[in-house]
Design a protein around this motif. Structure first.
Motif, short mmCIF file in Angstrom:
data_model
loop_
_atom_site.label_atom_id
_atom_site.label_comp_id
_atom_site.label_asym_id
_atom_site.label_seq_id
_atom_site.Cartn_x
_atom_site.Cartn_y
_atom_site.Cartn_z
N GLN A 112 57.26 -26.79 -14.54
CA GLN A 112 56.81 -26.66 -13.16
C GLN A 112 56.72 -28.01 -12.46
OE1 GLN A 112 56.29 -23.62 -11.67
NE2 GLN A 112 56.08 -24.74 -9.74
N ASP A 113 56.33 -29.04 -13.20
CA ASP A 113 56.24 -30.38 -12.61
C ASP A 113 57.58 -30.82 -12.03
OD1 ASP A 113 53.61 -30.47 -13.31
OD2 ASP A 113 53.87 -31.82 -15.02
N ASP A 114 58.66 -30.56 -12.77
CA ASP A 114 59.99 -30.94 -12.29
C ASP A 114 60.37 -30.16 -11.04
OD1 ASP A 114 60.37 -32.81 -14.31
OD2 ASP A 114 61.27 -31.35 -15.67
N ILE A 115 60.07 -28.85 -11.03
CA ILE A 115 60.36 -28.04 -9.85
C ILE A 115 59.61 -28.57 -8.64
CG2 ILE A 115 60.00 -25.76 -8.82
CD1 ILE A 115 60.52 -24.56 -11.59
N ASP A 116 58.31 -28.83 -8.82
CA ASP A 116 57.49 -29.29 -7.70
C ASP A 116 57.97 -30.64 -7.18
OD1 ASP A 116 55.96 -27.01 -7.93
OD2 ASP A 116 54.37 -27.98 -9.09
N GLU A 117 58.33 -31.54 -8.09
CA GLU A 117 58.81 -32.86 -7.68
C GLU A 117 60.11 -32.77 -6.89
OE1 GLU A 117 59.15 -35.28 -11.11
OE2 GLU A 117 56.98 -35.35 -11.51
N VAL A 118 61.04 -31.96 -7.37
CA VAL A 118 62.33 -31.82 -6.69
C VAL A 118 62.14 -31.18 -5.32
CG1 VAL A 118 64.54 -30.63 -6.73
CG2 VAL A 118 63.70 -31.77 -8.79
N LEU A 119 61.36 -30.13 -5.24
CA LEU A 119 61.17 -29.46 -3.96
C LEU A 119 60.47 -30.38 -2.96
CD1 LEU A 119 60.22 -25.81 -5.01
CD2 LEU A 119 62.40 -26.66 -4.13
N ALA A 120 59.53 -31.19 -3.45
CA ALA A 120 58.87 -32.15 -2.55
C ALA A 120 59.89 -33.14 -2.00
CB ALA A 120 57.75 -32.87 -3.29
N GLU A 121 60.81 -33.59 -2.85
CA GLU A 121 61.86 -34.50 -2.39
C GLU A 121 62.77 -33.84 -1.35
OE1 GLU A 121 63.82 -35.58 -5.98
OE2 GLU A 121 62.11 -36.71 -6.78
N LEU A 122 62.93 -32.52 -1.46
CA LEU A 122 63.77 -31.78 -0.51
C LEU A 122 63.01 -31.39 0.75
CD1 LEU A 122 65.64 -29.37 -2.99
CD2 LEU A 122 66.49 -31.49 -1.98
N GLY A 123 61.71 -31.66 0.78
CA GLY A 123 60.92 -31.32 1.95
C GLY A 123 60.40 -29.90 1.95
N VAL A 124 60.42 -29.24 0.78
CA VAL A 124 59.88 -27.89 0.66
C VAL A 124 58.46 -27.99 0.12
CG1 VAL A 124 60.18 -25.61 -0.41
CG2 VAL A 124 62.19 -26.97 0.24
N SER A 125 57.51 -27.41 0.81
CA SER A 125 56.10 -27.64 0.50
C SER A 125 55.65 -26.97 -0.79
CB SER A 125 55.22 -27.14 1.65
OG SER A 125 55.38 -25.74 1.84
#
Length: 390
Positions: A112-125
């Motif tokens: 989940q940490d990887d998913i959250d980090e990637v989505l944050a980089e993409l601008g998805v909250s």
């Protein structure tokens, strides 16, 4: 089937998939997995399972109304140093669907940490941004979930415990219906990641003797019972046990011997299709409880049923991780371990008891009983929401 997407990574050439099986109120829920050999057919089956898992936990009086089912999968080795880049490119490609339809989280091989980090980089909250319009108070919901993810029990995050607690509760309840003692019954757990590790921990706490644990390196056995807490302290992030730290009495064996270890309970908690027509005859357990998704093939399950060995299906036994998210997010429970554990135990005990009761009354398998409950709940959801539940 609402939607199927196939994707090819432009860098590695690996393939990924997203299947949205069903929408409820315009949204579907399901995790993203990564493993070598993952196929569209596998992801399709997992998405269908998520629809069942969601419907199974419908409570008309609850704030949380189950969503539809979806699943993502990538055919790639999560231990490859390029894995995070693959996840990033996959999520970038799927971003429009994540924002509109697909609420997603971690699954086999993905953190989940990887998913959250990637989505944050993409601008998805958030990885569950698609469900935000269904919430009465989004800020309060986010605060509850964030607080829940900060909770630790014995140094382990609550989010990594609830799924295994549900599986262990399913085991304990099944043993009761089979008139087998919990204290001293033996269990073999295949997989020692978040789900398998937590399952082993709660089984040991309940008095079940965990005599075998299989990980990616092979099998660890001890007929007297493994020291689960010690092994948990010496596993890596992929669930591999450090053989240099085995306790006296524990022995390492080849991975393919996991079905041969004498035990009353078998818990496949790792990969799909690991019990099939070729090895089903090796199962000597009195009950199989599916912690992984699709670990027992249909033909193997039919043969087990003919031998009088019931299988508690995955979309029942491992449903707590998914439901805990939503119970917390929608406000059915607060962000505490006590409330989470009480809800998981109560719900899984009720579900498994319902399946055994239906099975005994109608002469069906537990899976058929679970499917009947899912169908009834899905019909109730559709009647309540009409075209928005289709």
């Amino acid at each position: 089937m609402f939607l199927e997407v196939s994707w090819t990574d432009p860098v590695t050439g690996c393939h990924g998939y997203l299947v949205v099986d069903r929408l409820v109120r315009g949204v579907a829920s399901g995790g993203l997995r990564m493993r070598p050999g993952c196929t569209l057919g596998e992801v399709r089956g997992l998405a269908e399972g998520m629809s069942r898992k969601e419907a199974l936990n419908y409570d008309p009086a609850g704030r949380y109304v189950p969503l539809g089912g979806a699943k993502g999968g990538i055919d790639f080795d999560p231990r490859d140093e390029r894995a995070r880049g693959v996840i990033e490119r996959y999520l970038r490609a799927m971003r429009p669907l994540i924002e509109q339809y697909w609420t997603m989280g971690e699954d086999l091989g993905v953190r989940q940490d990887d998913i959250d980090e990637v989505l944050a980089e993409l601008g998805v909250s958030s990885s569950v941004v698609a469900v935000h319009p269904l919430l009465d108070d989004l800020a309060a919901a986010k605060a509850r979930l964030a607080a829940a993810f900060e909770v630790q029990v014995g140094g382990v995050g609550l989010d990594e415990l609830v799924g295994g607690l549900g599986v262990a509760e399913a085991v304990v309840t099944a043993l009761g219906h089979l008139r087998l003692p919990v204290e001293g019954s033996r269990a073999v757990v295949q997989g020692f990641g978040s789900m398998g590790g937590a399952t082993a921990r709660f089984l040991a706490e309940a008095g079940v003797r965990v005599v075998g644990i299989a990980d990616v390196q092979g099998l660890v056995v001890d007929e007297g019972g493994l020291d689960v807490e010690h092994l948990l302290a010496h596993r890596d992030r992929f669930g591999a046990i450090d053989r240099a730290h085995l306790c006296p009495g524990a022995a390492a064996r080849p991975a393919d011997e996991w079905l041969k270890v004498p035990a009353e309970v078998l818990v496949p908690a790792a990969v799909s299709y690991c019990v099939d027509a070729d090895n089903e005859h090796l199962v000597t357990a009195k009950v199989v409880v599916e912690a992984a998704n699709l670990p027992v093939t249909a033909d193997a399950e039919a043969r087990l049923a003919a031998r009088g060995i019931p299988v508690v299906p995955d979309f029942t036994a491992n449903s707590a991780t998914n439901s805990w998210w939503w119970w917390t997010f929608f406000g059915d429970i607060g962000p505490t371990a006590d409330e989470a554990f009480a809800q998981v135990r109560t719900r899984l005990r009720h579900l498994v008891t319902t399946l055994f009761t239906h099975s005994n009354r109608h002469g069906t398998t537990l899976r058929e009983a679970a499917q009947a409950l899912c169908d009834a709940n899905a019909a109730a959801i559709e009647a309540r929401f009409g075209d928005d539940a289709a």
